[in-house]
Design a protein around this motif. Structure first.
Motif, PDB file in Angstrom:
ATOM      1  N   HIS A   1      -7.097  -1.224  -2.786  1.00 49.56           N
ATOM      2  CA  HIS A   1      -6.475  -0.509  -3.899  1.00 49.56           C
ATOM      3  C   HIS A   1      -4.969  -0.713  -4.011  1.00 49.56           C
ATOM      4  CE1 HIS A   1      -6.138   3.347  -1.243  1.00 49.56           C
ATOM      5  NE2 HIS A   1      -5.254   2.447  -0.931  1.00 49.56           N
ATOM      6  N   PHE A   2      -4.426  -1.629  -3.248  1.00 46.09           N
ATOM      7  CA  PHE A   2      -2.988  -1.891  -3.351  1.00 46.09           C
ATOM      8  C   PHE A   2      -2.716  -2.906  -4.445  1.00 46.09           C
ATOM      9  CE2 PHE A   2      -4.042  -0.842   1.003  1.00 46.09           C
ATOM     10  CZ  PHE A   2      -3.173   0.213   1.236  1.00 46.09           C
TER      11      PHE A   2
ATOM     12  N   ARG B   1       6.979   7.365  -8.612  1.00 50.48           N
ATOM     13  CA  ARG B   1       6.602   8.536  -7.854  1.00 50.48           C
ATOM     14  C   ARG B   1       5.898   8.212  -6.540  1.00 50.48           C
ATOM     15  NH1 ARG B   1       3.456  13.462 -10.643  1.00 50.48           N
ATOM     16  NH2 ARG B   1       3.714  14.792  -8.848  1.00 50.48           N
TER      17      ARG B   1
ATOM     18  N   LEU C   1       2.405   2.239   0.570  1.00 52.25           N
ATOM     19  CA  LEU C   1       2.221   3.258  -0.466  1.00 52.25           C
ATOM     20  C   LEU C   1       1.821   2.606  -1.781  1.00 52.25           C
ATOM     21  CD1 LEU C   1       5.503   5.194   0.349  1.00 52.25           C
ATOM     22  CD2 LEU C   1       3.197   5.848   1.022  1.00 52.25           C
TER      23      LEU C   1
ATOM     24  N   LEU D   1      -1.820   6.211  -6.571  1.00 55.43           N
ATOM     25  CA  LEU D   1      -3.213   6.653  -6.507  1.00 55.43           C
ATOM     26  C   LEU D   1      -3.623   7.441  -7.739  1.00 55.43           C
ATOM     27  CD1 LEU D   1      -3.214   7.656  -2.764  1.00 55.43           C
ATOM     28  CD2 LEU D   1      -4.447   5.755  -3.760  1.00 55.43           C
ATOM     29  N   ARG D   2      -2.719   7.551  -8.707  1.00 56.84           N
ATOM     30  CA  ARG D   2      -3.104   8.225  -9.949  1.00 56.84           C
ATOM     31  C   ARG D   2      -3.867   7.269 -10.857  1.00 56.84           C
ATOM     32  NH1 ARG D   2       1.019  10.936  -8.157  1.00 56.84           N
ATOM     33  NH2 ARG D   2       0.868  13.190  -8.352  1.00 56.84           N
TER      34      ARG D   2
ATOM     35  N   ASP E   1      -7.624   7.416 -11.211  1.00 59.26           N
ATOM     36  CA  ASP E   1      -8.016   8.592 -10.440  1.00 59.26           C
ATOM     37  C   ASP E   1      -8.365   8.254  -8.985  1.00 59.26           C
ATOM     38  OD1 ASP E   1      -8.274  11.248 -10.413  1.00 59.26           O
ATOM     39  OD2 ASP E   1     -10.210  11.349 -11.426  1.00 59.26           O
ATOM     40  N   LEU E   2      -7.680   7.253  -8.422  1.00 61.26           N
ATOM     41  CA  LEU E   2      -8.069   6.766  -7.095  1.00 61.26           C
ATOM     42  C   LEU E   2      -8.013   7.842  -6.023  1.00 61.26           C
ATOM     43  CD1 LEU E   2      -6.399   3.253  -6.965  1.00 61.26           C
ATOM     44  CD2 LEU E   2      -8.632   3.911  -7.791  1.00 61.26           C
ATOM     45  N   GLY E   3      -7.012   8.724  -6.118  1.00 61.52           N
ATOM     46  CA  GLY E   3      -6.843   9.714  -5.058  1.00 61.52           C
ATOM     47  C   GLY E   3      -8.002  10.678  -4.934  1.00 61.52           C
ATOM     48  N   SER E   4      -8.688  10.953  -6.028  1.00 59.69           N
ATOM     49  CA  SER E   4      -9.767  11.939  -5.994  1.00 59.69           C
ATOM     50  C   SER E   4     -11.148  11.307  -5.927  1.00 59.69           C
ATOM     51  CB  SER E   4      -9.696  12.829  -7.241  1.00 59.69           C
ATOM     52  OG  SER E   4      -8.689  13.793  -7.082  1.00 59.69           O
ATOM     53  N   ARG E   5     -11.210   9.988  -5.876  1.00 59.50           N
ATOM     54  CA  ARG E   5     -12.551   9.387  -5.833  1.00 59.50           C
ATOM     55  C   ARG E   5     -13.223   9.685  -4.493  1.00 59.50           C
ATOM     56  NH1 ARG E   5     -13.757   4.133  -9.199  1.00 59.50           N
ATOM     57  NH2 ARG E   5     -12.233   4.373 -10.862  1.00 59.50           N
TER      58      ARG E   5
END
Lengths: 417, 428
Positions: free
Chosen positions: A34-35, A72, A272, A275-276, A279-283
């Motif tokens: 995901h980078f 961010r 870093l 991740l927004r 929606d990667l952060g919540s998958r």
């Protein structure tokens, strides 16, 4: 890093990545799950405490603009830190594009001056390395250098003509610098593209360039003259540094990462990223089904693995259905691999649908050493219909629907790599 | 849904979750690899388009407050939406610890009055379900109800764990029993999801506050009184809903993440979580080295697997070393299963470490005894290891065992821990 601004060169034209960079800058290319490539440099700058960062963009900047946003993910959105995207602009008597890296900096010189920078750090957006720039800055100031060039031994197995060669004399003094020579010198100390300049001197050189030179390339128009006339020093980088000029080197490097053979490790170095996006952060965590088989692979959040995945990298949301096989491949976000499909040596952009029983590509003879013509590349949002066979070395354009009746020889439709 | 405010009860301890909720409120207990329990209700609020929310905290609120933050992760970012954490407070005229669920809302009526809302949704922060509250609110409005309670049929033999209510064809509630010991009137269970007409709620809460005999609890005190007197309606919710109040139900619900067809579909539910308060190395893809075998499992972000993982939920940053085997287990963030270790039916809290070649949860006898200290909590064959505890090498730990947090290998007896045993960090 007080009194230092950083400029990230992210505007260059890309070749070597075929359909993957037909709609994005190379530095925005997904990397290791995901980078994105640019995450390395932005993480380095953030962790080194650089408070003012400018990013020069020009070529296909859309993905990069989305990805960086207000910075961010790298903590550049606070009251005393910022990141500024710098597209080319008209005004002040100019109506043209950035003519080169030096011209891009010249036209954003007020960023250096307004921040009262004493030193300017210039880095490339698409190099892969993890580094703290602070020791380099300390060395630069102790030595009273005009420019400090971060050097590295030339990475093995790469084209020697891609690099700038640095000849280092006594006490780190650079005695000769030559960018991309047709006849590379004997030694293998090359520039990493990381330069620290004394701000006033850099600005003077850029004014001179503007008056007298038709060349607008930073290494030749600024660095080479300083080496000849001023105080130039080298600062050797001890870590792993990579420049991935083409898709073959990109795949081979992923294979090294999968086997843990590189000292770079995006997971351990906690690179870093945003991740927004999607929606990667919540998958949810990746799910491995009852019949899944996985070997030496990286599987991202939101993935569902029901088939077989070998030596491959799956970006978030990839679904591999039962009896499907994915081998030596890199699949970007939200691809779907249908039942019984077989993908080998494939690099697929996001949102591609591989219908059941299609067969794409061929196994890589040596995954650590990929050669031209061994990969099969699929453009974003393409669809490979059921049972279609795509030979190794093909390239499927963005949004192309490939049916069994597809005429592979139709000119301009699907090109060979 | 701007006429509705959601009030989330998140103050409970969840004592039946034993040491999992010793350091954190039950809604903050991690769940499903990537989430905390409260994420489910907050995501429901978000997807229902409710712009105002108050979160009532009391017991060990730190993890919960850190996790909720500004509410940004659930879309509470604009000036038109408000999410506030409401801990107990003291003032010149009133204020005390929250005595019960109703008291908690009563003490925050002034917060509710800041908004121009007609309806108050009262929710529990510790349930796992996916629900669009608009349907419930629409039903409530259509029936001009004073209160509407979401219900679900449960097996008759389990009615003693719930409040049950009997309603007529239109949904109007005719009878209510709180945790009936015998002769339940219905098997429709109260899910703890209420929508009240705001003026009605205020009136009833003020009344209840004056009643010295009341324990100030919605289920025990307010709802039984309302039924018969007011317009109370039942709204049947037939989809997945779990109260993960016990270790067994917590383990089971985690396992249900493995079967989306069973009703718990994390991906389809679009559950949001606050990942910004987690360390960045928890945001990595999962790395499977060599020929790691993974069968029917969630492997959390940033985890690395070199061994075998079967029917298990791995949270973030879990390490399963070579030759290790994890079966039927829930391993939370940062747990390490060292090489050659075997674990089954284990719940391990954050950063616990299972030593080299240790064996956890392997049957010695056909009928392992329940935990001697807490037979009510641990009887179904699970073993629980607290956070930061490290087991020694070659250690055998049986079933129904309870190992407290923060213990080093030196705290374990040389012969290991046989089924039903506990290792405590409390003196005595």
């Amino acid at each position: 890093m007080r009194n230092t601004v950083a400029l990230v060169l992210a505007g260059g034209v890309n070749v070597g990545y075929s359909v993957l960079t037909h709609n994005r800058a190379k530095s925005a290319l997904p990397f290791f799950g995901h980078f994105r490539l640019v995450d390395f440099v932005l993480t380095n700058l953030s962790r080194s405490g650089v408070n003012n960062v400018g990013v020069m963009i020009q070529y296909l900047p859309g993905s990069l603009i989305d990805h960086i946003g207000i910075g961010r993910a790298w903590d550049f959105d606070s009251t005393n830190r910022r990141i500024k995207l710098m597209p080319p602009f008209v005004g002040m008597g100019r109506t043209d594009w950035y003519r080169g890296s030096a011209d891009a900096i010249y036209r954003n010189m007020d960023f250096i001056q307004n921040n009262q920078a004493h030193d300017v750090l210039v880095v490339c957006a698409d190099h892969v390395y993890c580094m703290d720039y602070r020791p380099m800055l300390n060395l630069h100031r102790e030595r009273g250098a005009d420019v400090t060039i971060m050097t590295t031994p030339r990475p093995q197995g790469t084209d020697p003509r891609h690099y700038g060669y640095v000849t280092v004399g006594d006490r780190g003094r650079v005695v000769d610098f030559v960018e991309k020579p047709s006849q590379p010198p004997e030694h293998d100390v090359v520039s990493t593209g990381v330069y620290l300049f004394r701000a006033d001197l850099l600005c003077d050189r850029l004014y001179d360039m503007q008056r007298m030179s038709s060349d607008h390339h930073l290494p030749t128009v600024v660095v080479e003259p300083i080496v000849r006339e001023g105080r130039a020093f080298a600062c050797p980088f001890e870590g792993d540094w990579h420049y991935l000029p083409d898709i073959e080197s990109y795949v081979a490097f992923h294979q090294r990462l999968l086997r843990g053979e590189s000292t770079i490790s995006p997971d351990h170095d906690s690179v870093l990223t945003d991740l927004r996006d999607r929606d990667l952060g919540s998958r949810p965590a990746p799910y491995f089904g009852p019949l899944s088989e996985v070997e030496d692979s990286l599987v991202s959040p939101g993935c569902v693995v029901e088939g077989k995945v070998v030596r491959s990298v799956l970006s978030p949301g990839v679904h591999v259905a039962p009896k499907a096989v994915v081998r030596d491949s890199i699949l970007f976000h939200d691809c779907f691999v249908g039942q019984g499909a077989r993908l080998e040596g494939v690099v697929s952009d996001k949102d591609v649908r591989f219908d059941s029983f299609c067969r794409v590509g061929a196994p890589l003879p040596d995954p650590a050493n990929v050669r031209a013509g061994q990969l099969t590349v699929v453009g974003k949002s393409a669809r490979i219909m059921q049972g279609v066979v795509i030979e190794v070395g093909r390239e499927v354009p963005i949004r192309q629907v490939v049916t069994r009746e597809w005429d592979w020889n139709m000119p301009g439709s699907i090109a060979r790599l | 849904m701007s006429e509705t405010i959601a009030m989330v009860l998140a103050g409970g301890q969840g004592s039946r979750l034993s040491i999992l909720s010793e350091h954190r409120a039950k809604p903050a207990v991690p769940f499903g690899s990537n989430y905390r329990i409260i994420d489910f209700v907050l995501s429901n609020i978000m997807h229902s388009g409710i712009p105002y929310a108050g979160i009532l905290t009391q017991y060990k609120p730190y993890s919960l407050m850190a996790h909720i933050g500004s509410g940004e992760s659930w879309g509470f970012t604009s000036r038109q939406s408000v999410l506030k954490i409401l801990p107990p407070y003291r003032g010149t005229t009133a204020g005390d610890w929250y005595a019960g669920t109703a008291d908690a809302i009563c003490q925050n009526l002034s917060f509710i009055s800041r908004f121009d809302v007609d309806m108050v949704l009262v929710l529990s922060g510790d349930h796992i379900y996916n629900m669009n509250y608009s349907d419930l609110v629409e039903f409530h409005k259509r029936h001009k109800a004073d209160v509407t309670i979401a219900t679900q049929p449960v097996p008759w033999e389990e009615t003693a764990r719930f409040g049950v209510l009997k309603s007529d064809k239109s949904g109007r509630i005719e009878g209510f029993q709180e945790k009936p010991k015998s002769d339940p009137i219905s098997n429709q269970a109260n899910l703890g999801i209420y929508v009240f007409r705001r003026a009605f709620l205020e009136e009833r809460l003020r009344e209840d506050a004056q009643d010295p005999a009341s324990t100030h609890d919605f289920g025990k005190d307010l709802i039984p009184k309302m039924v018969g007197e007011s317009r109370c309606y039942a709204f049947e919710f037939s989809h997945y809903w779990r109260d993960v109040g016990t270790l067994e139900s917590y383990w089971e619900a985690n396992m249900e993440c493995l079967n989306p067809r069973g009703g718990l579909d994390l991906d389809a539910w679009r559950v949001h979580t606050n990942w910004t308060d987690e360390p960045s190395h928890f945001h990595m893809p999962s790395h499977i080295y060599g020929n790691g075998t993974i069968v029917n499992a969630l492997v959390g972000k940033g985890s690395s697997v070199r061994g075998r993982v079967i029917n298990s939920i791995l949270f973030r940053g879990v390490e399963v070393q070579e030759g290790a085997e994890v079966r039927d287990s829930v391993l939370m963030d940062g747990v390490r299963v060292c090489s050659g270790a075997r674990v089954s039916r284990l719940i391990a809290d954050k950063y616990a470490e299972i030593g080299v070649r240790s064996v956890v949860g392997e049957k010695e006898t056909d009928a392992p005894p329940p935990n001697f200290e807490h037979p009510d909590l641990l009887a179904s064959g699970l073993t629980l290891i607290g956070r930061y505890t490290k087991t020694p090498e070659n250690c055998r730990i049986g079933l129904n065992c309870l190992v407290y947090p923060d213990l080093g290998p030196e705290c374990f007896p040389a012969e290991g821990l046989s089924s039903g045993g506990s290792i405590c960090n409390h003196p005595g």
